[in-house]
Structure formats: structure tokens, C-alpha cells
Write a protein that holds these residues in place. Sequence first.
Motif, short mmCIF file in Angstrom:
data_model
loop_
_atom_site.label_atom_id
_atom_site.label_comp_id
_atom_site.label_asym_id
_atom_site.label_seq_id
_atom_site.Cartn_x
_atom_site.Cartn_y
_atom_site.Cartn_z
N ALA A 83 -37.32 32.23 -38.39
CA ALA A 83 -37.63 30.99 -37.68
C ALA A 83 -39.09 30.94 -37.25
CB ALA A 83 -36.71 30.85 -36.46
N VAL A 84 -39.61 32.06 -36.74
CA VAL A 84 -41.02 32.13 -36.34
C VAL A 84 -41.92 31.88 -37.55
CG1 VAL A 84 -42.85 33.71 -35.57
CG2 VAL A 84 -40.67 33.63 -34.34
N LYS A 85 -41.58 32.50 -38.66
CA LYS A 85 -42.35 32.34 -39.90
C LYS A 85 -42.28 30.90 -40.41
CE LYS A 85 -42.90 34.48 -44.47
NZ LYS A 85 -42.32 35.43 -45.45
N ALA A 86 -41.11 30.29 -40.31
CA ALA A 86 -40.92 28.90 -40.77
C ALA A 86 -41.81 27.94 -40.00
CB ALA A 86 -39.46 28.49 -40.63
N VAL A 87 -41.90 28.14 -38.69
CA VAL A 87 -42.74 27.28 -37.85
C VAL A 87 -44.22 27.46 -38.21
CG1 VAL A 87 -43.60 26.95 -35.48
CG2 VAL A 87 -41.14 27.05 -35.91
N LYS A 88 -44.67 28.69 -38.30
CA LYS A 88 -46.08 28.95 -38.62
C LYS A 88 -46.48 28.41 -39.98
CE LYS A 88 -46.98 33.09 -35.84
NZ LYS A 88 -47.29 34.53 -35.88
N PRO A 348 -48.30 14.02 -25.65
CA PRO A 348 -47.80 13.11 -26.70
C PRO A 348 -48.89 12.26 -27.33
CG PRO A 348 -46.30 13.14 -24.84
CD PRO A 348 -47.50 13.93 -24.43
N THR A 349 -48.97 12.35 -28.66
CA THR A 349 -50.02 11.68 -29.43
C THR A 349 -49.41 11.12 -30.71
OG1 THR A 349 -51.54 13.41 -28.65
CG2 THR A 349 -52.31 12.05 -30.47
N ASN A 350 -49.97 10.03 -31.21
CA ASN A 350 -49.52 9.44 -32.47
C ASN A 350 -49.76 10.43 -33.62
OD1 ASN A 350 -49.58 7.93 -35.03
ND2 ASN A 350 -49.41 6.11 -33.75
N LEU A 351 -48.66 10.79 -34.30
CA LEU A 351 -48.74 11.76 -35.41
C LEU A 351 -48.25 11.15 -36.72
CD1 LEU A 351 -47.50 14.97 -33.57
CD2 LEU A 351 -49.81 14.50 -34.36
N LYS A 352 -48.56 9.89 -36.91
CA LYS A 352 -48.20 9.20 -38.16
C LYS A 352 -48.77 9.97 -39.37
CE LYS A 352 -47.25 5.53 -40.89
NZ LYS A 352 -45.92 5.37 -41.49
N SER A 353 -49.91 10.61 -39.18
CA SER A 353 -50.61 11.29 -40.28
C SER A 353 -49.81 12.44 -40.89
CB SER A 353 -51.97 11.81 -39.81
OG SER A 353 -51.80 12.73 -38.73
N ILE A 354 -48.87 13.01 -40.12
CA ILE A 354 -48.11 14.15 -40.67
C ILE A 354 -46.73 13.74 -41.17
CG2 ILE A 354 -49.34 15.77 -39.17
CD1 ILE A 354 -46.63 16.06 -37.59
N GLU A 355 -46.42 12.44 -41.06
CA GLU A 355 -45.07 11.97 -41.42
C GLU A 355 -44.69 12.33 -42.86
OE1 GLU A 355 -42.42 7.92 -40.88
OE2 GLU A 355 -44.47 7.73 -41.63
N SER A 356 -45.60 12.13 -43.80
CA SER A 356 -45.28 12.39 -45.21
C SER A 356 -45.03 13.87 -45.49
CB SER A 356 -46.39 11.86 -46.12
OG SER A 356 -47.62 12.50 -45.80
N ASN A 357 -45.65 14.74 -44.71
CA ASN A 357 -45.42 16.19 -44.88
C ASN A 357 -44.07 16.64 -44.31
OD1 ASN A 357 -47.93 16.64 -46.09
ND2 ASN A 357 -48.94 16.93 -44.12
N ALA A 358 -43.55 15.86 -43.37
CA ALA A 358 -42.25 16.13 -42.74
C ALA A 358 -42.07 17.59 -42.34
CB ALA A 358 -41.12 15.69 -43.67
N PRO A 359 -42.96 18.12 -41.49
CA PRO A 359 -42.86 19.53 -41.11
C PRO A 359 -41.54 19.88 -40.42
CG PRO A 359 -44.43 18.38 -39.69
CD PRO A 359 -44.10 17.46 -40.80
N HIS A 360 -40.94 18.92 -39.70
CA HIS A 360 -39.66 19.17 -39.02
C HIS A 360 -38.56 19.48 -40.03
CE1 HIS A 360 -39.98 14.97 -40.00
NE2 HIS A 360 -38.77 14.66 -39.56
N LEU A 361 -38.59 18.77 -41.16
CA LEU A 361 -37.59 19.00 -42.21
C LEU A 361 -37.88 20.30 -42.95
CD1 LEU A 361 -37.25 15.38 -43.67
CD2 LEU A 361 -35.87 16.49 -41.91
N SER A 362 -39.15 20.60 -43.13
CA SER A 362 -39.55 21.84 -43.80
C SER A 362 -39.11 23.06 -43.00
CB SER A 362 -41.07 21.85 -43.99
OG SER A 362 -41.51 23.10 -44.44
N ILE A 363 -39.34 23.03 -41.68
CA ILE A 363 -38.95 24.15 -40.81
C ILE A 363 -37.44 24.33 -40.84
CG2 ILE A 363 -38.86 24.96 -38.41
CD1 ILE A 363 -41.55 23.36 -38.00
N TRP A 364 -36.72 23.25 -40.68
CA TRP A 364 -35.26 23.29 -40.66
C TRP A 364 -34.69 23.90 -41.94
CZ3 TRP A 364 -30.88 21.04 -43.02
CH2 TRP A 364 -29.73 20.98 -42.25
N LYS A 365 -35.23 23.45 -43.05
CA LYS A 365 -34.78 23.93 -44.36
C LYS A 365 -35.09 25.42 -44.54
CE LYS A 365 -35.19 22.86 -49.32
NZ LYS A 365 -35.76 21.90 -50.30
N LYS A 366 -36.31 25.83 -44.18
CA LYS A 366 -36.72 27.23 -44.32
C LYS A 366 -35.86 28.18 -43.48
CE LYS A 366 -41.56 26.33 -45.51
NZ LYS A 366 -42.95 26.30 -44.99
N ILE A 367 -35.42 27.69 -42.32
CA ILE A 367 -34.57 28.53 -41.47
C ILE A 367 -33.18 28.72 -42.09
CG2 ILE A 367 -33.34 28.62 -39.25
CD1 ILE A 367 -35.82 27.25 -38.01
#
Length: 370
Positions: A83-88, A348-367
Amino acid sequence: MTNEKITLHVQKKTDLYPDYVSYVEDELRALVSEEKGYAKKITKANDKEKGILSKELDAEVQKLLESGVIIHTGMDRSLQEKAVKAVKSSLITTDVEAAAVVIDHKNHTIGALVGGKNYKKYEFNRSYQAYRQPGSAIKPLLVYGPYLQETGKGVKSTVNADAFCKDGYCPQNYSGQDYGNVTLDQAFIHSYNTPAVRLADSIGLKTAFSYLAHFPFKKVTEEDVHLSSAIGGFTVGMSPLEMTNAYTVFGNNGSFKSSHAITSVTDADGNLLYEWKEAEETVWNKATNDKMRTLLKHTVTSGTAKKANFQAPYLGGKTGTTNDYKDYWMVGLSNDLTVGVWVGKDAPTNLKSIESNAPHLSIWKKILIP
């Protein structure tokens, strides 16, 4: 006797799992507080009394630790490291943060916690100390589960996905479009907003919130009982641990029992000193839960979470994005594990710029991926 020079090589003590250990220390305090009656006293105390009771509790915990107790936990070392590795590895943007929680929902134990991208012990631990708006990730717990339970309807029943207005509250779908009558399945997996608000309104907000009350959301109050909560508009919000804990209901046929890191506390001889005494309660029936698992599964196979999909006996989850793209959530489960991920900035800041990368989905999947 010869004088021999002795050189001591003292190794610096390092915490291999600071994210998890920090939480365990807080949970131990909560466990002692519960068992020794401090929790109940503190809720009834005034500010001065709370301060005194808090100091007494700290002394009690310190005394316990000094006695040489053994704290048994549900941490899975390989999962924690994964999980730590997935986040990083998933956060390319330097100042974007994340938190992740992994729960073995069959045993109700917390297997892994990630408090931040480069978490150091006693820093702000986002996994359980960050309270954020949940966005659409709240819909399964506050809207769809309660609606299916109350009405007995199926996932192919229909709901209006056009514009909605009531008492000056006029939410829009993410795209700004109207979709006419759609199935619950379609409304859920594409995370349309107006159907969710309609469904909550149709069963009544008090009824919807009565289901949410089964879960230990510390910051939910009467002020949150309004229609915007159906799509995540809470006054304060939820922590990643709270959200993940609540989603374990979907892995237990609609029953909920709170999960913990600490499984027991024993003395050096193995005698039990403390353990959590949590009751299991039914939130909704198995038929409702099976329908919810179908909706969650379809979200991963063909909905907003399809980037997180991979071959597995079962995968299901729900995404959440808050206003102005300030928070990204993915909470869901496999057959054995419930995983929650939050991505955002501490301020809290607008993070529209990272939407296409979907890091939340990437982390979840890697775990979850083997």
C-alpha cells in the motif's frame, strides 16, 4: 587483566511501519478509554473536567505500556508495504497527497494504513485524521442501499435523471446534461447526481440517515440532514478509515461490525488485558446487499471506476469527486479485502489536472492486484 577497548555499535531505532504504528497508539488510548469508562465520562464532562480526565487517561495508558504489554494487531506486513509503495508510485505531482486503508472484512481487522506519500511517525495521518467531503462515494451508504431496502426494487428499475430542484437546491449531473429515465444501474455506475438526490428525497432524508447511523461517522451531525448530502455535501465529511470501515458492510451480507487494528492486548505471560467488544448489527438484508454488490461490480467493469478493473473473482467499488475536483475517492472491495483511497491536497485545491491520470484508481488497483 587487560584493558580492552569496547566499541558499541548502537543502531538507531527505526519504525518500519510508522503509518500503522501511529494509529495503533491512538487506538490503544481509545480502547483503554472505552474499557475503563473514560469515554463515557468525557462525553458528559465540561471542558475543565475533560482536561483532567484526559490527563488521567494518558497516565493510565503510559502505565500500561511501561508494564511491558504485548499489543497484537491485524497488520499484514506485505499489504502494508504494498500500500505504501502504491501511494508513492501513483502520485507524480509533488504536492498532491493520498491516504489508503485496507481492511480484512471477514475478520474485521485493519491490515494496512497509509497516512501520506512520505509519512513520518506522528505527522498528520491522513488515513484517519483527514476529514474530507466524500463526493459520490457516499451514495451506496446513504442513498442506494437505503432506497433498495425500503422499496425492494431491483437494479433495473428506473429513475429520472433530468434536472431537479427543491427548496432552492438545484444540483446538476457531472456533465451538465439531462438523461431522462434511466435504470438504477446506469445512474449508479455513471454516478449521475440528480437521480441520487431524487431517490434520497423519495424515501425521506430521516430514513436515509437512519441507515448511515449504523456506521461510526464521528463528524456527521443533524446539520448534515439535507439533500446535498446525497451527493456528498457534508459539513465536515469523513475520514478514509471511516469510509473504508463502512464499506465492509458489502462484504458481510449487509451486516456491519466495526474493524480495528488492535486484536488484543496481553501481558508478557499471554493473559488477556484488553480487546474490543464490538456488536454486529444488520444494516440491510442480504437481498439488498446482493443488489448493491451488483451495482458496485458494474461500476468497476463498465462505469466510473473501470480503470481499476482487473481479473478477479469479485471486484466492486464507487468513485467520488468533490466540487472543483478537490478530492478523489475510490472505495470498494474484493472477496476478502475492503480498500479505501483518498487523493487530494491538505489545503483543498482544484485538481482537475490529475483527473485523467486517476491516481485514486491506480492506487486502489495496485493494492488489490495479486
